[in-house]
Scaffold this active site. Structure first.
Site, PDB file in Angstrom:
ATOM      1  N   HIS A  78       0.826  -1.211   0.000  1.00  0.00           N
ATOM      2  CA  HIS A  78       0.000   0.000   0.000  1.00  0.00           C
ATOM      3  C   HIS A  78       0.865   1.268   0.000  1.00  0.00           C
ATOM      4  O   HIS A  78       0.714   2.100  -0.894  1.00  0.00           O
ATOM      5  CB  HIS A  78      -0.992  -0.019   1.167  1.00  0.00           C
ATOM      6  CG  HIS A  78      -1.695   1.276   1.382  1.00  0.00           C
ATOM      7  ND1 HIS A  78      -2.555   1.831   0.447  1.00  0.00           N
ATOM      8  CD2 HIS A  78      -1.652   2.146   2.421  1.00  0.00           C
ATOM      9  CE1 HIS A  78      -3.009   2.995   0.909  1.00  0.00           C
ATOM     10  NE2 HIS A  78      -2.476   3.202   2.108  1.00  0.00           N
ATOM     11  N   GLU A 115       0.322   6.020  12.516  1.00  0.00           N
ATOM     12  CA  GLU A 115      -1.034   5.546  12.797  1.00  0.00           C
ATOM     13  C   GLU A 115      -1.087   4.049  13.107  1.00  0.00           C
ATOM     14  O   GLU A 115      -1.866   3.621  13.948  1.00  0.00           O
ATOM     15  CB  GLU A 115      -1.913   5.860  11.575  1.00  0.00           C
ATOM     16  CG  GLU A 115      -3.371   5.611  11.747  1.00  0.00           C
ATOM     17  CD  GLU A 115      -4.149   6.102  10.533  1.00  0.00           C
ATOM     18  OE1 GLU A 115      -5.012   5.338  10.077  1.00  0.00           O
ATOM     19  OE2 GLU A 115      -3.887   7.209  10.043  1.00  0.00           O
ATOM     20  N   ASP A 116      -0.255   3.274  12.430  1.00  0.00           N
ATOM     21  CA  ASP A 116      -0.405   1.818  12.468  1.00  0.00           C
ATOM     22  C   ASP A 116       0.773   1.032  13.030  1.00  0.00           C
ATOM     23  O   ASP A 116       0.739  -0.202  13.014  1.00  0.00           O
ATOM     24  CB  ASP A 116      -0.700   1.301  11.052  1.00  0.00           C
ATOM     25  CG  ASP A 116      -2.023   1.811  10.510  1.00  0.00           C
ATOM     26  OD1 ASP A 116      -2.901   2.169  11.309  1.00  0.00           O
ATOM     27  OD2 ASP A 116      -2.166   1.867   9.277  1.00  0.00           O
TER      28      ASP A 116
END
Length: 177
Positions: A28, A56-57
């Site tokens: 991604h 964020e992840d």
């Protein structure tokens, strides 16, 4: 800088997969970086595309990211980072609300990120139909339609860009709008 960002993102996302698949997550950010590179030659923005999900992840902190890549790239990534303490709807409203006034570099980054997501959703939608929405935290198709429409509306200056046009076509295909 771009190679360094690509490697940093690869390590940070090691062992992660795209929702509902066995596709390594790193594909991604790679796709987002390629899309961004089609819209700008700004190496910081391309590097930020690789890094856009690390805060964020992953366990990566803003301090670590800023130390490794400097304040501009950190700021670009922070613009793209959602506050996970908010509800899905609140996060998406925030994105839409701030996107039209965001710097052009952030708009490019967001368009590339959302187009990559829309490509994945459209591909899976063709295979699974409305079952695709069950893999998301927000399972209502109408909510996703609202969000993608809001992103498209917030980016009128990009209507002539192939990336925007592709996203609009995928939106029409998936949502019948």
């Amino acid at each position: 800088m771009i190679k360094k960002a690509a490697e940093f993102a690869r390590v940070a996302h090691e062992g992660e997969f795209r929702k509902g698949s066995r596709i390594p997550y790193i594909y991604h950010p790679m796709e987002v970086a390629l899309l961004v590179a089609g819209m700008t030659r700004d190496e910081d923005v391309i590097a930020a595309a690789y890094l856009h999900d690390v805060l964020e992840d992953t366990p990566v902190t803003p301090e670590e990211l800023g130390q490794a890549f400097g304040p501009r790239i950190l700021k670009l990534v922070q613009f793209e980072t959602e506050d996970k303490t908010l509800s899905w709807r609140e996060r998406k409203e925030h994105t839409i609300r701030h996107l039209s006034d965001a710097p052009r570099e952030v708009q490019i980054l967001t368009l590339a990120d959302k187009l990559s997501n829309m490509r994945s959703t459209a591909r899976d939608y063709l295979m699974m139909g409305d079952q695709v929405w069950q893999r998301f935290h927000e399972t209502r198709k109408s909510s996703h339609q609202w969000y993608v429409a809001g992103i498209l509306e917030a980016l009128p200056d990009f209507r002539s860009y192939p990336e925007y046009q592709e996203m609009h076509r995928l939106y029409e295909m998936v949502f019948g709008a």
